[in-house]
Each structure stands twice: as structure tokens, then as C-alpha cells.
Design a protein around this motif. Structure first.
Motif, PDB file in Angstrom:
ATOM      1  N   GLU A 269      32.042  32.913   3.104  1.00 29.43           N
ATOM      2  CA  GLU A 269      30.701  33.297   2.644  1.00 29.43           C
ATOM      3  C   GLU A 269      29.594  32.744   3.538  1.00 29.43           C
ATOM      4  O   GLU A 269      28.612  33.424   3.835  1.00 29.43           O
ATOM      5  CB  GLU A 269      30.508  32.826   1.200  1.00 29.43           C
ATOM      6  CG  GLU A 269      29.178  33.259   0.594  1.00 29.43           C
ATOM      7  CD  GLU A 269      29.052  32.835  -0.860  1.00 29.43           C
ATOM      8  OE1 GLU A 269      27.938  32.929  -1.404  1.00 29.43           O
ATOM      9  OE2 GLU A 269      30.063  32.402  -1.445  1.00 29.43           O
ATOM     10  N   TRP A 270      29.753  31.513   3.994  1.00 29.16           N
ATOM     11  CA  TRP A 270      28.689  30.906   4.796  1.00 29.16           C
ATOM     12  C   TRP A 270      28.468  31.643   6.110  1.00 29.16           C
ATOM     13  O   TRP A 270      27.357  31.657   6.641  1.00 29.16           O
ATOM     14  CB  TRP A 270      29.000  29.429   5.086  1.00 29.16           C
ATOM     15  CG  TRP A 270      30.183  29.204   5.994  1.00 29.16           C
ATOM     16  CD1 TRP A 270      31.470  28.948   5.624  1.00 29.16           C
ATOM     17  CD2 TRP A 270      30.190  29.225   7.426  1.00 29.16           C
ATOM     18  NE1 TRP A 270      32.277  28.809   6.719  1.00 29.16           N
ATOM     19  CE2 TRP A 270      31.527  28.968   7.841  1.00 29.16           C
ATOM     20  CE3 TRP A 270      29.219  29.423   8.391  1.00 29.16           C
ATOM     21  CZ2 TRP A 270      31.888  28.915   9.183  1.00 29.16           C
ATOM     22  CZ3 TRP A 270      29.580  29.364   9.735  1.00 29.16           C
ATOM     23  CH2 TRP A 270      30.897  29.118  10.118  1.00 29.16           C
ATOM     24  N   LEU A 271      29.508  32.292   6.639  1.00 29.48           N
ATOM     25  CA  LEU A 271      29.393  32.969   7.919  1.00 29.48           C
ATOM     26  C   LEU A 271      28.477  34.185   7.808  1.00 29.48           C
ATOM     27  O   LEU A 271      27.684  34.470   8.717  1.00 29.48           O
ATOM     28  CB  LEU A 271      30.775  33.371   8.428  1.00 29.48           C
ATOM     29  CG  LEU A 271      30.858  33.829   9.885  1.00 29.48           C
ATOM     30  CD1 LEU A 271      30.344  32.738  10.829  1.00 29.48           C
ATOM     31  CD2 LEU A 271      32.294  34.184  10.248  1.00 29.48           C
ATOM     32  N   GLY A 272      28.560  34.901   6.695  1.00 29.42           N
ATOM     33  CA  GLY A 272      27.650  36.016   6.471  1.00 29.42           C
ATOM     34  C   GLY A 272      26.215  35.554   6.358  1.00 29.42           C
ATOM     35  O   GLY A 272      25.289  36.198   6.885  1.00 29.42           O
ATOM     36  N   GLY A 273      26.001  34.424   5.685  1.00 30.00           N
ATOM     37  CA  GLY A 273      24.655  33.870   5.572  1.00 30.00           C
ATOM     38  C   GLY A 273      24.106  33.435   6.913  1.00 30.00           C
ATOM     39  O   GLY A 273      22.918  33.634   7.212  1.00 30.00           O
TER      40      GLY A 273
ATOM     41  N   LEU B 276      20.778  34.699   9.009  1.00 24.83           N
ATOM     42  CA  LEU B 276      19.782  33.755   9.519  1.00 24.83           C
ATOM     43  C   LEU B 276      19.495  34.009  10.991  1.00 24.83           C
ATOM     44  O   LEU B 276      18.339  34.010  11.423  1.00 24.83           O
ATOM     45  CB  LEU B 276      20.289  32.318   9.322  1.00 24.83           C
ATOM     46  CG  LEU B 276      19.428  31.194   9.930  1.00 24.83           C
ATOM     47  CD1 LEU B 276      18.080  31.106   9.221  1.00 24.83           C
ATOM     48  CD2 LEU B 276      20.157  29.856   9.845  1.00 24.83           C
ATOM     49  N   LEU B 277      20.528  34.275  11.761  1.00 21.65           N
ATOM     50  CA  LEU B 277      20.358  34.476  13.200  1.00 21.65           C
ATOM     51  C   LEU B 277      19.579  35.752  13.507  1.00 21.65           C
ATOM     52  O   LEU B 277      18.899  35.847  14.532  1.00 21.65           O
ATOM     53  CB  LEU B 277      21.722  34.521  13.886  1.00 21.65           C
ATOM     54  CG  LEU B 277      22.490  33.197  13.902  1.00 21.65           C
ATOM     55  CD1 LEU B 277      23.839  33.362  14.577  1.00 21.65           C
ATOM     56  CD2 LEU B 277      21.682  32.124  14.612  1.00 21.65           C
ATOM     57  N   GLN B 278      19.666  36.724  12.642  1.00 18.87           N
ATOM     58  CA  GLN B 278      18.945  37.969  12.856  1.00 18.87           C
ATOM     59  C   GLN B 278      17.450  37.818  12.618  1.00 18.87           C
ATOM     60  O   GLN B 278      16.659  38.644  13.077  1.00 18.87           O
ATOM     61  CB  GLN B 278      19.508  39.064  11.949  1.00 18.87           C
ATOM     62  CG  GLN B 278      20.927  39.486  12.309  1.00 18.87           C
ATOM     63  CD  GLN B 278      21.506  40.464  11.313  1.00 18.87           C
ATOM     64  OE1 GLN B 278      20.789  41.125  10.576  1.00 18.87           O
ATOM     65  NE2 GLN B 278      22.837  40.555  11.275  1.00 18.87           N
ATOM     66  N   SER B 279      17.056  36.729  11.925  1.00 21.33           N
ATOM     67  CA  SER B 279      15.645  36.552  11.582  1.00 21.33           C
ATOM     68  C   SER B 279      14.995  35.371  12.291  1.00 21.33           C
ATOM     69  O   SER B 279      13.836  35.060  12.043  1.00 21.33           O
ATOM     70  CB  SER B 279      15.499  36.369  10.065  1.00 21.33           C
ATOM     71  OG  SER B 279      16.194  35.200   9.629  1.00 21.33           O
TER      72      SER B 279
ATOM     73  N   SER C 210      31.464  37.664  16.358  1.00 18.04           N
ATOM     74  CA  SER C 210      30.996  38.839  15.631  1.00 18.04           C
ATOM     75  C   SER C 210      29.811  38.517  14.727  1.00 18.04           C
ATOM     76  O   SER C 210      29.006  39.395  14.405  1.00 18.04           O
ATOM     77  CB  SER C 210      32.130  39.440  14.803  1.00 18.04           C
ATOM     78  OG  SER C 210      32.540  38.542  13.773  1.00 18.04           O
ATOM     79  N   ALA C 211      29.676  37.245  14.331  1.00 16.22           N
ATOM     80  CA  ALA C 211      28.554  36.828  13.483  1.00 16.22           C
ATOM     81  C   ALA C 211      27.305  36.511  14.293  1.00 16.22           C
ATOM     82  O   ALA C 211      26.250  36.240  13.720  1.00 16.22           O
ATOM     83  CB  ALA C 211      28.956  35.614  12.652  1.00 16.22           C
ATOM     84  N   GLY C 212      27.416  36.535  15.615  1.00 19.72           N
ATOM     85  CA  GLY C 212      26.253  36.278  16.456  1.00 19.72           C
ATOM     86  C   GLY C 212      26.159  34.867  16.992  1.00 19.72           C
ATOM     87  O   GLY C 212      25.152  34.498  17.592  1.00 19.72           O
ATOM     88  N   VAL C 213      27.214  34.064  16.774  1.00 25.39           N
ATOM     89  CA  VAL C 213      27.239  32.702  17.320  1.00 25.39           C
ATOM     90  C   VAL C 213      27.471  32.791  18.828  1.00 25.39           C
ATOM     91  O   VAL C 213      28.364  33.501  19.285  1.00 25.39           O
ATOM     92  CB  VAL C 213      28.345  31.865  16.655  1.00 25.39           C
ATOM     93  CG1 VAL C 213      28.475  30.505  17.318  1.00 25.39           C
ATOM     94  CG2 VAL C 213      28.056  31.713  15.161  1.00 25.39           C
ATOM     95  N   SER C 214      26.657  32.072  19.598  1.00 26.51           N
ATOM     96  CA  SER C 214      26.702  32.233  21.047  1.00 26.51           C
ATOM     97  C   SER C 214      27.599  31.216  21.758  1.00 26.51           C
ATOM     98  O   SER C 214      28.170  31.526  22.808  1.00 26.51           O
ATOM     99  CB  SER C 214      25.294  32.150  21.631  1.00 26.51           C
ATOM    100  OG  SER C 214      24.664  30.929  21.257  1.00 26.51           O
ATOM    101  N   MET C 215      27.734  29.999  21.212  1.00 25.17           N
ATOM    102  CA  MET C 215      28.450  28.941  21.922  1.00 25.17           C
ATOM    103  C   MET C 215      29.335  28.147  20.971  1.00 25.17           C
ATOM    104  O   MET C 215      29.128  28.161  19.758  1.00 25.17           O
ATOM    105  CB  MET C 215      27.458  28.005  22.617  1.00 25.17           C
ATOM    106  CG  MET C 215      26.666  28.641  23.737  1.00 25.17           C
ATOM    107  SD  MET C 215      25.356  27.538  24.389  1.00 25.17           S
ATOM    108  CE  MET C 215      24.114  27.676  23.072  1.00 25.17           C
TER     109      MET C 215
END
Length: 258
Positions: A188-192, A196-199, A220-225
Motif C-alpha cells: 500500500e505504501w508504494l502506491g502512496g 506523492l512523487l507525481q505532485s 514503476s512507482a517512479g523511484v529514481s535511485m
């Protein structure tokens, strides 16, 4: 027995040393920098920071060890950073020394102040910086230094810090990353976090990466590093230089001997 006097004596006797934990960009799989980690080599064996750092919090030894870390980083990787302008180096800064001048003095004295755009100061939620500390973080950000919040659990306390500090990076705690498994690829936390990263303009470094399933889920969740044993354990400076170029498919450069 570990005491503050023993820590002081160990510092005087040259028992402390640094290792560097590589940070890898998930898409390219390239190493982009490292986190400096302090270690203590005693006659009885190596002591990890969680065994002595809590003892020195809010004491003068906290500042002494931090300034030693800065001097050692400069000696081991300062010239290398000058050659590799694309790389970064991060280190933990206890809140009690922020805004007191010592950090800035040590950076100027060692020459790391000239490399400020390649430095990341890591703070934690264990102690909120006071007014002077927050002002120092603001000043550091304006000068080009980036600020990271370490051990983020995405809870209320962390979010309060996110709203108060001039943060550029959040580091997701390894206990959250460990929840990403083959049976649960998207906790669940990964979707949250993805929302957050989109905003925000924040970048994310995931800690404690252990397998490819976690790599793909975080990417896929947008984590870069990310950093963790899946890529490398903490290693000495010379080995880190070799690792850096190995991930880029090239042999060590002449400047890496600096």
C-alpha cells in the motif's frame, strides 16, 4: 564497554574509518554516487554506528565525529569528485550541529565547500532541526547543497518534516522496501509514494534493496535511485571508484587514482 571516553580515545588513536555505500540509478543501472558510512575498528572487532552513535547524540563528540567524517571524505574522495562532476557524495548530519558554524568551517577548510553541488546532507526524524538549524539548511540549499531525509517511513512524523525542511531527496527505509515481495509486489505504501512523487519535485532513494522484484516495483512507482546489497555492500574508497566505472561499462579512469 562502549563509552563516550572510549569513542574520544578511538578517534584520537585513528580507529575510525569510512566505507562508501554505492547509490545506483534504477533505469540505467549506473552508479551515481555513494553514502559515507562511519565504522569503528577496535581490538575486539569492528563496531557498527548503531552501537555508538546513540551515545554521542547531543554531546560535543557528535560534532567531532562529523567534522572527522568531512575531513576523511575530502582526503579520500575530494579530488575524485572534482574529476567526476556528475557524481554525488552524501553523509549524515546530526541536527544539534546544524547552524553552529562548525559544518561550514570544516567544509571550507577541506575544500568540500567548492564541491557543494555534489554534496547531499542527510538528516533524520530523530531530532527536528531548531531555528538555527533550519536556517542553515535553507542557506545550504541556496548554495547548491542538496538535503535528504533519511529512514523515511511515510508516517505523520516524516510528513511533518517534509513540510518544514527544504528537502530535495527522501530515502525510503529498508523495512518498507523489504515489504516488496513476489507475493506482494505493490504494498500500500508504494502506491502512496507514487502519488506523492507525481505532485512534488522530490527524488527518492530506496534503501536496503535486495532483489530484482524490488527494482522493478520501485522503478514503476517512479523511484529514481536505490542502494543496498543487491548492488553492493559498503566498500572502501578505492574499491568504490572501481565499482563506479564498472557499472558504466568502462575501466577505471586515470583520475580515479586521485
Amino acid at each position: 564497554m562502549i563509552t563516550i571516553d572510549a569513542i574520544r580515545a578511538g578517534l584520537d588513536q585513528g580507529e575510525f574509518f569510512l566505507e562508501y555505500l554505492p547509490v545506483v540509478r534504477l533505469v540505467e543501472r549506473h552508479c551515481v554516487g555513494a553514502e559515507a558510512l562511519i565504522r569503528w575498528r577496535r581490538p575486539s572487532g569492528t563496531v557498527m554506528p548503531d552501537q555508538f552513535i546513540p551515545l554521542i547524540e547531543d554531546t560535543p563528540v557528535s560534532g567531532l565525529l562529523t567534522y572527522w567524517v568531512i575531513e576523511t571524505m575530502a582526503a579520500e574522495l575530494g579530488e575524485w569528485l572534482r574529476v567526476h562532476e556528475e557524481a554525488h557524495l552524501s553523509f549524515n548530519v546530526p541536527p544539534e550541529i546544524l547552524g553552529r558554524g562548525g559544518l561550514e568551517y570544516a567544509a571550507d577548510k577541506t575544500g568540500l565547500a567548492l564541491l557543494r553541488r555534489q554534496l547531499i546532507l542527510e538528516v533524520t526524524e530523530r531530532g527536528l532541526p531548531d531555528r538555527l538549524g533550519l536556517a542553515a539548511l535553507e542557506a545550504a540549499t541556496h548554495s547548491g547543497v542538496r538535503i535528504a531525509l533519511d529512514d523515511v517511513m511515510l508516517g505523520g512524523a516524516n510528513l511533518a518534516i517534509l513540510s518544514r525542511c527544504p528537502l530535495d531527496i527522501i530515502k525510503i527505509d529498508r523495512s518498507l522496501v523489504a515489504q516488496i515481495t513476489a507475493d506482494c509486489p505493490c504494498p500500500e505504501w508504494l502506491g502512496g509514494l507514487s502519488a506523492l512523487l507525481q505532485s512534488t519535485r522530490l527524488e527518492v532513494i530506496a534503501e536496503g534493496l535486495e532483489n530484482e522484484i524490488q527494482v522493478l516495483a520501485l522503478q514503476s512507482a517512479g523511484v529514481s535511485m536505490a542502494q543496498g546489497y543487491y548492488y553492493s555492500s559498503p566498500i572502501p574508497a578505492e574499491e568504490f571508484k572501481r565499482y563506479y566505472w564498472c557499472t558504466r561499462g568502462r575501466p577505471s579512469q586515470t583520475g580515479d587514482r586521485s
